[in-house]
Each structure stands twice: as C-alpha cells, then as structure tokens.
Design an enzyme around this catalytic site. Structure first.
Site, PDB file in Angstrom:
ATOM      1  CD  GLU A 197      -2.900  -1.323   2.225  1.00  0.00           C
ATOM      2  OE1 GLU A 197      -4.125  -1.445   2.064  1.00  0.00           O
ATOM      3  OE2 GLU A 197      -2.353  -1.380   3.346  1.00  0.00           O
TER       4      GLU A 197
ATOM      5  CD  GLU B  12      -2.952  -6.427   4.468  1.00  0.00           C
ATOM      6  OE1 GLU B  12      -2.347  -5.339   4.516  1.00  0.00           O
ATOM      7  OE2 GLU B  12      -2.901  -7.183   3.468  1.00  0.00           O
TER       8      GLU B  12
END
Length: 257
Positions: A111, A131
């Site tokens: 990210e 995640e």
C-alpha cells in the site's frame, strides 16, 4: 542534508529527497512513531520549494512488511491525523514520489507503493496483500487502488488469497515502472528521478495532482477542475524561465517558484 529519527532517515541531494524506512529488526514495519516520522518527512518534501522529487525506500534490502502487528496488538496504531495510515495513505505528497523496492513490499508495504507515483523494483522483490491470512482487512488503500492499477480479477486474487507475487509477474501488468537487477532498485530510482528533475518542478507537481485526482472525476468535470491546478504551474517564475531557456537554446535553471 541528512536528518534521522530512530525509524526514518531523510537525505537531501540538491533537489531530490530520499526517505529511508529504517526498522530492519522488524523488516521496516510501521508503528505510530514511524508513521509520524514519515508524515514529517513528506511535509519536508511538500513544503520546501527547492525540493522537486522524492524517493521512498527501505533499509537492509527490504522495503516494508507493513504494519507492526506486535505494536498493533498493544493498541499502537500506525497512523497520523494529517496524512492517515503510515503517515501517507490518505494524503500522499503533492510532489512526485518514487518507490525503490527490494525484498518484501507486503501488506501495508504494498500500500506504500500504491501511494507512490512510480515503482522501481529489484527483480527478486515480492509484493502481496496477506492481511486476510490474519483475518485483517487491507484498509490502507490497497483494496481500491490496486484494482485501478491491475486487471480486476488479478487484484481480487491477490487480495482474497493473500498470495505473494514477484516484481516480474506484476510488471507484465504495468504495476512496476522499472525492474532492476537485485540490489539496484535505489540506483534505478535515482536514475528515474534524475530524468524527472530535468523538467519544470511546478509542472511536475501539477501534472501529478491532475492525474491523481482525475481518477475520481468524470471527463466533463476534469476540463474545469484541472484549470486551477495547472494555473499553479503556469503562474510561476519557472514557466517564464522554461520559455526563456527554450528561446535561448539552453537548459533551464529551475527554482521551484
């Protein structure tokens, strides 16, 4: 100029600012202190008119493994009031930022890359959004930025499986700007930054902002919304210098004003 905190090192070379994530003991994972340090480093890039381009990289041959899960378990959240998660996700810098990636850029590390404008990566670098393996959600922009950079089904596969992908795999879809030999990502990013630095700095910032913001505009909106942003580059000494240099057949001397 070199400024260092326990987690972020900042080095200035003329008009280029290099920001290094420096927590090798946790593979450059982010806690609150690191997020605030990156926020401050990006303020330096944005606020100094003599800085035109930034490079974001990681120490010890890895980019970032994302959030520091041990810190997160203690209630230490890696975000800042101004720029959001990791000190960048919600509000990236207004000037061009290049990610120089070696090793792992996973979770929030990927990210971070998606918050940058260009990505230079070693051929053995690894990317992913793992995640879901921990029953977490990638909430640092990955789930809505990644489908804008990759085909929908590939972005969905990355997010739902948590699998890792090499820079060569992702380069074929355009996510990686340039691939280098292992260990040469920083050199490649510096070479790319040098190419950018030959251009007008206020135009670079305005061009970046229009492209970045236009992802949320319709074409009809874009015609009007680009005008005040472009005006910030046009109403400058650098625009006048660029025209003079062209007429005089010489290199322009940019000042960032």
């Amino acid at each position: 100029m070199t400024e260092t905190t326990p987690s972020i090192a900042v080095r200035r070379d003329d008009h280029l600012l290099t920001i290094t994530i420096d927590r090798p003991e946790v593979r450059n994972a982010f806690d609150s202190a690191t997020s605030h340090a990156l926020d401050r480093a990006l303020d330096i890039l944005d606020d100094d008119p003599t800085l035109f381009v930034g490079i974001l990289t990681g120490a010890a041959a890895t980019f970032s493994s994302g959030a520091d899960l041990s810190a997160l378990a203690r209630g230490d959240r890696p975000e800042t009031p101004g720029r959001g998660g990791f000190g960048i996700f919600r509000r990236p810098p207004i000037k061009p930022l290049i990610a120089a990636v070696e090793g792992f850029a996973v979770g929030g590390g990927l990210e971070l890359c998606l918050a940058c404008d260009l990505i230079v990566a070693g051929s053995d670098a690894v990317f992913g959004l793992p995640e879901v393996r921990h029953n977490l959600v990638a909430s640092g922009g990955g789930l809505f930025r990644l489908p804008k950079r990759l085909p929908y089904h590939l972005a969905m596969e990355m997010a739902l499986t948590g699998a890792h992908y090499t820079s060569r795999q992702l380069s074929s879809f355009g996510l990686i700007t340039h691939i280098t030999e292992p260990g040469q990502a920083m050199a490649g990013a510096t070479e790319l930054a040098t190419r950018l630095l030959s251009n007008g700095p206020t135009a670079l910032a305005a061009t970046k902002e229009i492209i970045f913001r236009s992802m949320g505009w319709s074409e009809a909106e874009a015609w009007d919304k680009q005008i005040p942003i472009a005006a910030r580059a046009h109403d400058t000494n650098d625009r006048r210098e660029g025209l003079r240099a062209f007429a005089e057949k010489r290199r322009p001397l940019w000042t960032g004003t």
